[in-house]
Design an enzyme around this catalytic site. Structure first.
Site, mmCIF file in Angstrom:
data_model
loop_
_atom_site.group_PDB
_atom_site.id
_atom_site.type_symbol
_atom_site.label_atom_id
_atom_site.label_comp_id
_atom_site.label_asym_id
_atom_site.label_seq_id
_atom_site.Cartn_x
_atom_site.Cartn_y
_atom_site.Cartn_z
ATOM 1 N N ARG A 146 -3.266 -1.656 -6.276
ATOM 2 C CA ARG A 146 -2.585 -2.854 -6.307
ATOM 3 C C ARG A 146 -2.837 -3.834 -7.267
ATOM 4 N NH1 ARG A 146 -5.825 -4.780 -1.001
ATOM 5 N NH2 ARG A 146 -8.004 -5.245 -1.899
ATOM 6 N N CYS B 268 8.158 -39.876 -12.370
ATOM 7 C CA CYS B 268 6.517 -40.146 -12.349
ATOM 8 C C CYS B 268 6.108 -40.315 -10.925
ATOM 9 C CB CYS B 268 6.461 -41.658 -12.875
ATOM 10 S SG CYS B 268 7.336 -42.882 -12.176
ATOM 11 N N MET C 62 -5.793 -7.210 8.424
ATOM 12 C CA MET C 62 -5.164 -6.240 9.421
ATOM 13 C C MET C 62 -6.147 -5.040 9.558
ATOM 14 S SD MET C 62 -1.123 -6.767 8.830
ATOM 15 C CE MET C 62 -1.391 -6.418 7.199
ATOM 16 N N SER D 59 13.399 -43.409 -14.830
ATOM 17 C CA SER D 59 12.281 -42.420 -14.464
ATOM 18 C C SER D 59 12.226 -42.450 -12.822
ATOM 19 C CB SER D 59 10.986 -43.269 -14.706
ATOM 20 O OG SER D 59 10.064 -42.367 -14.236
ATOM 21 N N LYS E 293 0.963 -1.213 0.005
ATOM 22 C CA LYS E 293 0.172 0.113 -0.163
ATOM 23 C C LYS E 293 0.775 1.330 -0.041
ATOM 24 C CE LYS E 293 -3.940 -0.772 2.350
ATOM 25 N NZ LYS E 293 -4.252 -0.992 3.885
ATOM 26 N N ARG F 25 -3.434 3.205 8.541
ATOM 27 C CA ARG F 25 -3.721 1.764 7.728
ATOM 28 C C ARG F 25 -2.400 0.966 7.751
ATOM 29 N NH1 ARG F 25 -4.808 4.401 1.999
ATOM 30 N NH2 ARG F 25 -6.064 2.563 1.711
ATOM 31 N N HIS G 175 -15.662 -9.565 1.328
ATOM 32 C CA HIS G 175 -14.658 -10.367 1.648
ATOM 33 C C HIS G 175 -14.817 -11.788 1.080
ATOM 34 C CE1 HIS G 175 -13.023 -13.544 4.761
ATOM 35 N NE2 HIS G 175 -11.911 -12.722 4.526
ATOM 36 N N TYR H 291 11.158 -35.148 -19.238
ATOM 37 C CA TYR H 291 9.803 -35.151 -19.237
ATOM 38 C C TYR H 291 9.381 -35.184 -17.745
ATOM 39 C CZ TYR H 291 9.440 -40.114 -18.505
ATOM 40 O OH TYR H 291 9.647 -41.643 -18.312
ATOM 41 N N GLY I 153 -8.397 -7.416 4.465
ATOM 42 C CA GLY I 153 -9.050 -7.630 5.487
ATOM 43 C C GLY I 153 -8.264 -8.066 6.624
HETATM 44 P P1 ADP Z 1 -7.740 -2.350 3.715
HETATM 45 O O1 ADP Z 1 -6.224 -2.996 3.332
HETATM 46 O O2 ADP Z 1 -8.390 -3.492 4.721
HETATM 47 O O3 ADP Z 1 -8.464 -2.342 2.481
HETATM 48 P P2 ADP Z 1 -7.510 0.218 4.160
HETATM 49 O O4 ADP Z 1 -6.192 0.884 4.573
HETATM 50 O O5 ADP Z 1 -7.095 0.314 2.688
HETATM 51 O O6 ADP Z 1 -7.686 -1.191 4.606
HETATM 52 O O7 ADP Z 1 -8.647 1.069 4.492
HETATM 53 C C1 ADP Z 1 -10.022 0.597 4.881
HETATM 54 C C2 ADP Z 1 -10.675 1.695 4.260
HETATM 55 O O8 ADP Z 1 -10.627 2.912 4.692
HETATM 56 C C3 ADP Z 1 -10.746 1.750 2.766
HETATM 57 O O9 ADP Z 1 -12.112 1.697 2.174
HETATM 58 C C4 ADP Z 1 -9.993 3.083 2.420
HETATM 59 O O10 ADP Z 1 -10.272 3.655 1.256
HETATM 60 C C5 ADP Z 1 -10.682 3.849 3.572
HETATM 61 N N1 ADP Z 1 -9.406 4.880 4.145
HETATM 62 C C6 ADP Z 1 -8.308 4.420 4.449
HETATM 63 N N2 ADP Z 1 -7.560 5.713 4.338
HETATM 64 C C7 ADP Z 1 -8.262 6.836 4.191
HETATM 65 C C8 ADP Z 1 -8.073 8.142 4.207
HETATM 66 N N3 ADP Z 1 -7.258 8.699 4.518
HETATM 67 N N4 ADP Z 1 -9.374 8.998 3.653
HETATM 68 C C9 ADP Z 1 -10.439 8.375 3.512
HETATM 69 N N5 ADP Z 1 -10.689 7.029 3.714
HETATM 70 C C10 ADP Z 1 -9.851 6.183 3.676
HETATM 71 MG MG MG Z 2 -7.765 -0.949 0.985
HETATM 72 MG MG MG Z 3 -7.639 -3.373 6.778
#
Ligand code: ADP
Ligand code: MG
Ligand code: MG
Length: 902
Positions: free
Chosen positions: A364, A859, A108, A792, A27, A97, A482, A879, A106
């Site tokens: 990503r 094999c 962490m 083989s 990220k 984040r 999820h 092979y 989802g």
């Molecule tokens: P995940 O890895 O679980 O997607 P994120 O870090 O991307 O977690 O964040 C979870 C949610 O919070 C995402 O929908 C993201 O868009 C929102 N979010 C994260 N940072 C910001 C920010 N600076 N402003 C607005 N929304 C945010």
């Molecule tokens: Mg995210």
């Molecule tokens: Mg998260």
């Protein structure tokens, strides 16, 4: 360790870039990259994964210089923004984040709206002009923070439904119900103010602590929580399944908040630059007006489509982003193109629109199912975005599995009772019995039951049950929920957002339109279309030959690979199936299976019971025509391709019955006494059959067995050759450890073969070779090769004997070996390259030192395992041979090995 812990990004600049995933997490690295590309990203900074490692290794302490570096970065952000964190008049809010090297959807924790407190609320109200918005943000902060930081990170494990988040959600539900409204957007500022007070009281009551009011306490609390969540239960179990090393750590991104919940001109959403379900080159995504963060993923409200092509059954009546907010949509569409050109792959993006202004929050490489992966790879290559070699590397060999997997039989499907419809989140068909919890799914699947996991929605806690289930069905959630993300990654049949389902997990019932279904009832899912049926609809085998992208990709793979791909097949049906999948011969036909059929086992037993050679020959004579018939079928199916046939391998006792009733029955059939049979069973009993009288040892004690088998092989070969079939028999002697053993069997085989050829009057070229499956054979391979036309590697036995593990008993301790990291992979699935691999490598080199043209293959089970196939390529095998369904996987893996090595 490097001394720089913090990397700034924003304002068109960044200290990091996309290549720094190991240090900044995916990220953080991509936020930096987007910022550099001139894409609008809310400014912020990334705290590196090295800090996480430090934190883990020191029991939760930070490096000394971290505080200072964070302060400097924070000031830089404040300068860019022209406002300050914690400033009562003009406050800045942050999100904190997580972000590991690879995405763990989802897994962490993320905390939004950090920095809101009694002081800053009024400043933000003045700045935004909306009191309602500020209180909405505040109640969200309390919910997330108390859940993530004060409860989960503190290690508190509340009973089911008693988590602080659920308790707060209940309070919100009460207020909604009191007002008679459904959506949280319908709560007004007074409701929210009330709610905030209730929340704070509840937090104090449940967690015995006040919600922190100091912005810096909030910030550092959240940062620690993210680092700690790396070792949280969910993250650990996800890492185990996905084989992610624990020492990678996560980075933490601290970033200015942008608000998708600041009114009707704001929104938040997620999108894919291509359709992740089909691979089609079209922009695909969902969004919610006036919402924040995870609202879209959580399935709280029905998400709307970003454009016409993204509309589904549930969103078709709602306006798209393109219709509602054309300006930011068009910007987003341009960014889509820019990102694909730059990253040269499909991207999964998060965006937020604040008062009409677009911000990118994440990009990503997007997860995709196998069908989509193939289509994207082929089309991106044809669009000139990537090369053919890159296209080959874009598809994980296991992903082909999906195309090879069964679908609901369309004929039966037409007649089946449709129960409900949902979103097609994972392809193929799935049939199983209903279970309502992940634990039940795992437990029943363990007992060999086929289950379908039915949930309102899934969460990271459910992954073990999702894994064990045949298919997953959820009532809520969209294509980016999820369940959909996880199922897509695994290529598992999955339907989400099936709104008609009413699920009571506690009562274990599922009701649809008044109809009730219980745990154990059968369901059938068509995950490609998103349709749920009651009962068991039949499954049809897959037909990948109809998929044009698959065919193209495989043709590229075939051009690039150096290894030939053969199959293990014991009968004409399997041989044909494998040939359709692209097999270029048979690497292993096990003849013993042919003796187990009812009409044959009697003659086999007669042979075993015989007191002398004459008696054995008499019984073998009856088996000869039957074996010959089998071989004829296989040779015909493999017309033009080589077929390796192994002579009898298992110990003879395996052909005799052990229980009294069957022994009696056998005695009657053969006209001998039960005592005679028991005595024979006694004599044949071995303490360690794996190392006993089996393989070529049988052929040495009872040459007539080898003779009969070679006669059957060669008579079959000559007879089909006369009818114009091109036949290349390869006779393979198992379990050889010395040159003399093979010499003995080879002389016998050649003698019989030549006689048959002479009599038939047709020349059939044949080879006599051996399996290398005993360490001694690998060590003396130079000598053995003098009398072998081919090797083989039987890596199943070779693994057993090199480790001294009995495969059938290893289940007792291998799980411990894996969990305690004594072994990094199951050695019977993935070849142990360090140990067993050395024997293979040595065997090949020594063998070819005396016989340069020695043909070499494998094999064992490993012949269908992609990483083992890479090894086979590197050591110069000719092979690999694997089960029919793994043939396409092996073709692609072999091509990848060739591309990677080149
Ligand atoms: P995940 O890895 O679980 O997607 P994120 O870090 O991307 O977690 O964040 C979870 C949610 O919070 C995402 O929908 C993201 O868009 C929102 N979010 C994260 N940072 C910001 C920010 N600076 N402003 C607005 N929304 C945010
Ligand atoms: Mg995210
Ligand atoms: Mg998260």
């Amino acid at each position: 360790m490097a001394e720089k812990w913090v990397y700034f990004f924003g304002d068109g600049k960044a200290e990091g870039n996309a290549k720094m995933k190991e240090l900044l997490g995916g990220k953080g690295a991509n936020l930096a990259e987007m910022s550099k590309l001139g894409i609008t990203v809310p400014p912020g900074f990334t705290i590196t994964t090295e800090v996480c490692t430090h934190f883990m290794n020191t029991n939760g302490r930070f490096p000394k210089t971290l505080k200072g570096q964070v302060k400097t970065a924070l000031e830089k952000v404040e300068k860019v923004m022209g406002s300050r964190f914690g400033d009562a008049r003009n406050p800045l809010l942050f999100s904190v984040r997580s972000g590991a090297r690879v995405s763990m959807p989802g897994m962490m924790e993320t905390v939004l709206n950090i920095g809101l407190n009694e002081d800053t609320i009024s400043g933000l109200v003045a700045k935004s002009g909306s009191e309602r918005f500020v209180y909405d943000a505040y109640r969200r902060l309390i919910m997330m923070y108390s859940d993530v930081v004060m409860e989960k990170t503190a290690g508190i494990e509340p009973p089911e439904e008693k988590g602080i988040r659920q308790q707060l959600e209940k309070e919100m539900q009460k207020i909604k119900e009191g007002k008679g409204v459904k959506n949280d957007t319908q709560l007004d500022v007074n409701d929210l103010k009330k709610l905030v007070n209730i929340f704070k009281k509840k937090v104090r009551q449940v967690l015995k602590k006040d919600f922190p009011d100091d912005p810096y306490d909030q910030l550092w609390g959240a940062i620690s929580a993210v680092f700690q969540s790396w070792n949280g239960k969910r993250a650990v179990s996800y890492r185990r399944i996905e084989n992610i090393p624990a020492d990678w750590g996560t980075a933490v991104n601290v970033q200015i908040m942008v608000f998708g919940n600041s009114g009707e001109n704001s929104a938040t959403g997620v999108a894919f630059t291509r359709d992740p379900a089909t691979g089609e080159n079209r922009f695909y995504g969902e969004f919610l007006v006036n919402a924040q963060g995870e609202d879209v993923v959580a399935g709280i409200r029905t998400p709307q489509a970003i454009n016409a092509v993204s509309k589904t059954e549930t969103s078709k009546h709602l306006p798209s982003l393109e219709e509602l907010m054309p300006k930011p949509y068009n910007q987003l569409a341009k960014i889509r193109t820019k990102l694909e050109k730059h990253y040269r792959d499909m991207q999964d993006i998060e965006f937020t629109i604040q008062d009409g202004e677009l911000f990118m929050l994440q990009t990503r490489v997007g997860k995709r199912n196998g069908t989509a992966a193939i289509r994207m790879a082929v089309e991106m290559c044809e669009e000139g975005l990537i090369s053919q070699k890159e296209a080959i590397l874009r598809v994980r060999p296991e992903q082909l599995d999906e195309l090879l997997h069964p679908m609901l039989d369309p004929k039966l499907e037409k007649k089946a009772g449709k129960l409900a419809g949902g979103l097609p989140a994972g392809p193929g068909g799935g049939i199983g019995q209903i279970v309502f919890t992940a634990d039940d799914a795992e437990a029943l699947a363990h007992k060999g039951k086929k289950v379908i996991l039915v949930r309102d929605e899934t969460s990271p806690e459910d992954v073990h049950g999702m894994r064990a289930a045949q298919a997953i069905l959820t009532a809520k959630g969209g294509m980016t929920s999820h369940a959909a993300l996880v199922a897509r990654g695994w290529g598992k049949c999955c339907i989400v957002g099936c709104g008609a389902l009413n699920i009571s997990a506690s009562k274990k019932v599922l009701s649809v339109d008044g109809k009730k279904l219980h745990e154990g009832d059968w369901l059938s899912l068509n995950g490609t279309k998103g349709v749920v049926y009651e009962g068991k609809v039949g499954l049809l085998p897959a037909d990948p030959g109809k998929n044009v992208h698959y065919k193209k990709l495989m043709s590229w793979a075939d051009k690039l690979r150096k290894l030939n791909i053969r199959t293990n097949a014991d009968n004409p049906q399997d041989a044909k199936l494998a040939r359709n999948f692209g097999a270029e011969g048979i690497g292993l036909t096990r003849t013993e299976h042919m003796f187990f059929e009812p009409d044959r086992i009697t003659s086999m037993r007669e042979m075993i019971l015989a007191d002398d050679e004459a008696g054995r020959r008499k019984a073998l004579k009856k088996l000869l025509p039957l074996q010959k018939k089998d071989f004829i079928g296989i040779f015909k199916a493999m017309d033009g391709l080589p077929v390796t046939i192994r002579t009898l391998d298992p110990p003879l006792h395996e052909f005799l019955p052990n229980d009294q009733a069957s022994q009696k029955e056998m005695a009657k059939r053969l006209g001998v006494s039960v005592e005679a049979i028991r005595a024979k069973v006694q004599t044949l009993h071995e303490l360690n059959p794996m190392l006993g009288h089996r393989g070529c040892r049988l052929g040495i004690t009872y040459p007539e067995i080898t003779a009969m088998q070679v006669q059957a092989i060669m008579e079959a070969a000559c007879s089909v050759a006369k009818r114009g079939v091109k036949v290349y028999p390869e006779i393979m002697i198992p379990l050889v450890g010395t040159k003399a053993e093979l010499e003995n069997q080879r002389e016998l085989a050649v003698d019989v073969a030549e006689k048959v050829i002479k009599k038939a009057g047709v020349r059939v070229n044949y080879l006599v070779g051996t399996m290398i499956e005993i360490p001694r054979a690998a060590i003396t391979a130079d000598k053995i090769a003098e009398v072998a036309d081919f090797f083989s590697f039987g890596t199943n036995d070779l693994t057993q004997m090199t480790f001294g593990f009995s495969r059938d008993d290893a289940a007792k301790f291998l799980p411990d070996y894996l969990s305690k990291k004594i072994l990094s992979a199951e050695p019977f699935q993935t070849l142990d390259q360090e140990g067993v691999g050395q024997l293979v490598d040595m065997g090949i080199r020594r063998g070819r030192s005396t016989r340069p043209d020695l043909k070499v293959g494998i094999c064992g089970e490993h012949g269908g395992d992609p990483s083992s196939i890479g090894f086979c390529h590197r050591v110069g095998m000719n092979y690999v041979s694997c089960s029919p369904f793994r043939v396409p996987i092996a073709r692609l893996a072999a091509a990848q090995a060739a591309v990677r090595k080149a």
